[in-house]
Design a protein around this motif. Structure first.
Motif, PDB file in Angstrom:
ATOM      1  N   THR A  92       0.831  -1.197   0.000  1.00 44.69           N
ATOM      2  CA  THR A  92       0.000   0.000   0.000  1.00 44.69           C
ATOM      3  C   THR A  92       0.871   1.255   0.000  1.00 44.69           C
ATOM      4  O   THR A  92       0.621   2.195  -0.751  1.00 44.69           O
ATOM      5  CB  THR A  92      -0.944  -0.003   1.221  1.00 44.69           C
ATOM      6  OG1 THR A  92      -1.744  -1.181   1.177  1.00 44.69           O
ATOM      7  CG2 THR A  92      -1.849   1.210   1.235  1.00 44.69           C
ATOM      8  N   ARG A  96       0.852   0.012  -4.420  1.00 41.31           N
ATOM      9  CA  ARG A  96       0.441  -1.265  -5.000  1.00 41.31           C
ATOM     10  C   ARG A  96      -0.781  -1.796  -4.248  1.00 41.31           C
ATOM     11  O   ARG A  96      -0.779  -2.891  -3.704  1.00 41.31           O
ATOM     12  CB  ARG A  96       1.591  -2.265  -4.939  1.00 41.31           C
ATOM     13  CG  ARG A  96       2.771  -1.838  -5.818  1.00 41.31           C
ATOM     14  CD  ARG A  96       3.843  -2.871  -5.787  1.00 41.31           C
ATOM     15  NE  ARG A  96       4.923  -2.381  -4.942  1.00 41.31           N
ATOM     16  CZ  ARG A  96       6.084  -3.000  -4.782  1.00 41.31           C
ATOM     17  NH1 ARG A  96       6.318  -4.148  -5.381  1.00 41.31           N
ATOM     18  NH2 ARG A  96       7.007  -2.493  -4.006  1.00 41.31           N
ATOM     19  N   LYS A  98      -3.654  -2.854  -5.273  1.00 40.52           N
ATOM     20  CA  LYS A  98      -4.269  -4.088  -5.790  1.00 40.52           C
ATOM     21  C   LYS A  98      -3.552  -5.317  -5.239  1.00 40.52           C
ATOM     22  O   LYS A  98      -4.188  -6.297  -4.859  1.00 40.52           O
ATOM     23  CB  LYS A  98      -4.252  -4.106  -7.312  1.00 40.52           C
ATOM     24  CG  LYS A  98      -5.211  -3.128  -7.941  1.00 40.52           C
ATOM     25  CD  LYS A  98      -5.138  -3.190  -9.447  1.00 40.52           C
ATOM     26  CE  LYS A  98      -6.030  -2.128 -10.074  1.00 40.52           C
ATOM     27  NZ  LYS A  98      -5.936  -2.100 -11.523  1.00 40.52           N
ATOM     28  N   GLU A  99      -2.223  -5.258  -5.200  1.00 39.96           N
ATOM     29  CA  GLU A  99      -1.456  -6.385  -4.646  1.00 39.96           C
ATOM     30  C   GLU A  99      -1.734  -6.552  -3.156  1.00 39.96           C
ATOM     31  O   GLU A  99      -1.846  -7.675  -2.659  1.00 39.96           O
ATOM     32  CB  GLU A  99       0.041  -6.179  -4.880  1.00 39.96           C
ATOM     33  CG  GLU A  99       0.462  -6.330  -6.323  1.00 39.96           C
ATOM     34  CD  GLU A  99       1.938  -6.031  -6.511  1.00 39.96           C
ATOM     35  OE1 GLU A  99       2.757  -6.815  -5.985  1.00 39.96           O
ATOM     36  OE2 GLU A  99       2.252  -5.031  -7.170  1.00 39.96           O
ATOM     37  N   MET A 101      -4.466  -5.701  -1.525  1.00 40.06           N
ATOM     38  CA  MET A 101      -5.810  -6.242  -1.351  1.00 40.06           C
ATOM     39  C   MET A 101      -5.851  -7.732  -1.691  1.00 40.06           C
ATOM     40  O   MET A 101      -6.453  -8.525  -0.958  1.00 40.06           O
ATOM     41  CB  MET A 101      -6.780  -5.465  -2.242  1.00 40.06           C
ATOM     42  CG  MET A 101      -8.208  -5.601  -1.854  1.00 40.06           C
ATOM     43  SD  MET A 101      -8.478  -4.959  -0.196  1.00 40.06           S
ATOM     44  CE  MET A 101      -9.661  -6.141   0.354  1.00 40.06           C
ATOM     45  N   ALA A 102      -5.195  -8.123  -2.791  1.00 38.39           N
ATOM     46  CA  ALA A 102      -5.171  -9.537  -3.185  1.00 38.39           C
ATOM     47  C   ALA A 102      -4.505 -10.393  -2.109  1.00 38.39           C
ATOM     48  O   ALA A 102      -4.983 -11.489  -1.791  1.00 38.39           O
ATOM     49  CB  ALA A 102      -4.449  -9.695  -4.519  1.00 38.39           C
ATOM     50  N   PHE A 127      -6.671   2.508  -1.259  1.00 37.14           N
ATOM     51  CA  PHE A 127      -6.652   2.103  -2.663  1.00 37.14           C
ATOM     52  C   PHE A 127      -6.706   3.297  -3.602  1.00 37.14           C
ATOM     53  O   PHE A 127      -6.074   3.303  -4.640  1.00 37.14           O
ATOM     54  CB  PHE A 127      -7.812   1.144  -2.948  1.00 37.14           C
ATOM     55  CG  PHE A 127      -7.761   0.539  -4.315  1.00 37.14           C
ATOM     56  CD1 PHE A 127      -6.772  -0.364  -4.625  1.00 37.14           C
ATOM     57  CD2 PHE A 127      -8.687   0.893  -5.283  1.00 37.14           C
ATOM     58  CE1 PHE A 127      -6.708  -0.942  -5.894  1.00 37.14           C
ATOM     59  CE2 PHE A 127      -8.631   0.330  -6.548  1.00 37.14           C
ATOM     60  CZ  PHE A 127      -7.635  -0.583  -6.842  1.00 37.14           C
ATOM     61  N   GLU A 130      -3.533   4.852  -5.142  1.00 42.22           N
ATOM     62  CA  GLU A 130      -2.742   4.145  -6.149  1.00 42.22           C
ATOM     63  C   GLU A 130      -2.718   4.914  -7.464  1.00 42.22           C
ATOM     64  O   GLU A 130      -1.752   4.894  -8.188  1.00 42.22           O
ATOM     65  CB  GLU A 130      -3.276   2.747  -6.374  1.00 42.22           C
ATOM     66  CG  GLU A 130      -2.404   1.939  -7.303  1.00 42.22           C
ATOM     67  CD  GLU A 130      -2.777   0.485  -7.313  1.00 42.22           C
ATOM     68  OE1 GLU A 130      -2.458  -0.163  -8.313  1.00 42.22           O
ATOM     69  OE2 GLU A 130      -3.379   0.005  -6.354  1.00 42.22           O
TER      70      GLU A 130
END
Length: 134
Positions: A92, A96, A98-99, A101-102, A127, A130
């Motif tokens: 974060t 990043r 998205k990474e 969160m995944a 988010f 980003e």
């Protein structure tokens, strides 16, 4: 002066709050020596990641957390859950989301601590950062 092995293994967590960078630097060196001797030790990779993070070496910390999780992703070990949380936070921080969160979603069903439940919301809250402003 030599740091006793037992202290060396856990000193990353103790010093994290105090930010004694000179001491942490010597711990990082010792951790890397131990990793060189046994590169497949997930706990030593975790400890080195903790120390690198405190020193502000974010990309090194990310690499070490990723390696620690690749070697052991069993959340029954407390340091594994901490690795997940720290890695998501660094993702974060480095834009990043998205990474992050995944990663948190990947382990959400396995990690049941209150801290993990709180941390899983953090990448969602950050988010929007980003995407750079136009």
């Amino acid at each position: 002066h030599r740091i006793p092995k037992l202290v060396l293994l856990h000193i990353g967590n103790l010093l994290m709050n105090w930010q004694y960078k000179t001491i942490i630097s010597s711990v990082v060196k010792s951790n890397h020596i131990m990793i060189d001797k046994n590169p497949n030790d997930p706990y030593m990779n975790f400890q080195a990641a903790q120390s690198e993070r405190v020193l502000g070496n974010i990309e090194k910390a990310i690499d070490l957390y990723e390696r620690a999780l690749a070697l052991n992703n069993n959340v029954e070990y407390p340091y594994v859950e901490i690795s997940i949380q720290m890695l998501a936070g660094l993702y974060t921080l480095t834009q990043r989301g998205k990474e992050a969160m995944a990663l948190m979603e990947q382990y959400a069903k396995q990690c049941r601590t209150a801290k993990f439940a709180l941390d899983i919301r953090q990448p969602v809250l950050n988010f929007s950062f980003e995407r750079p402003c136009a």
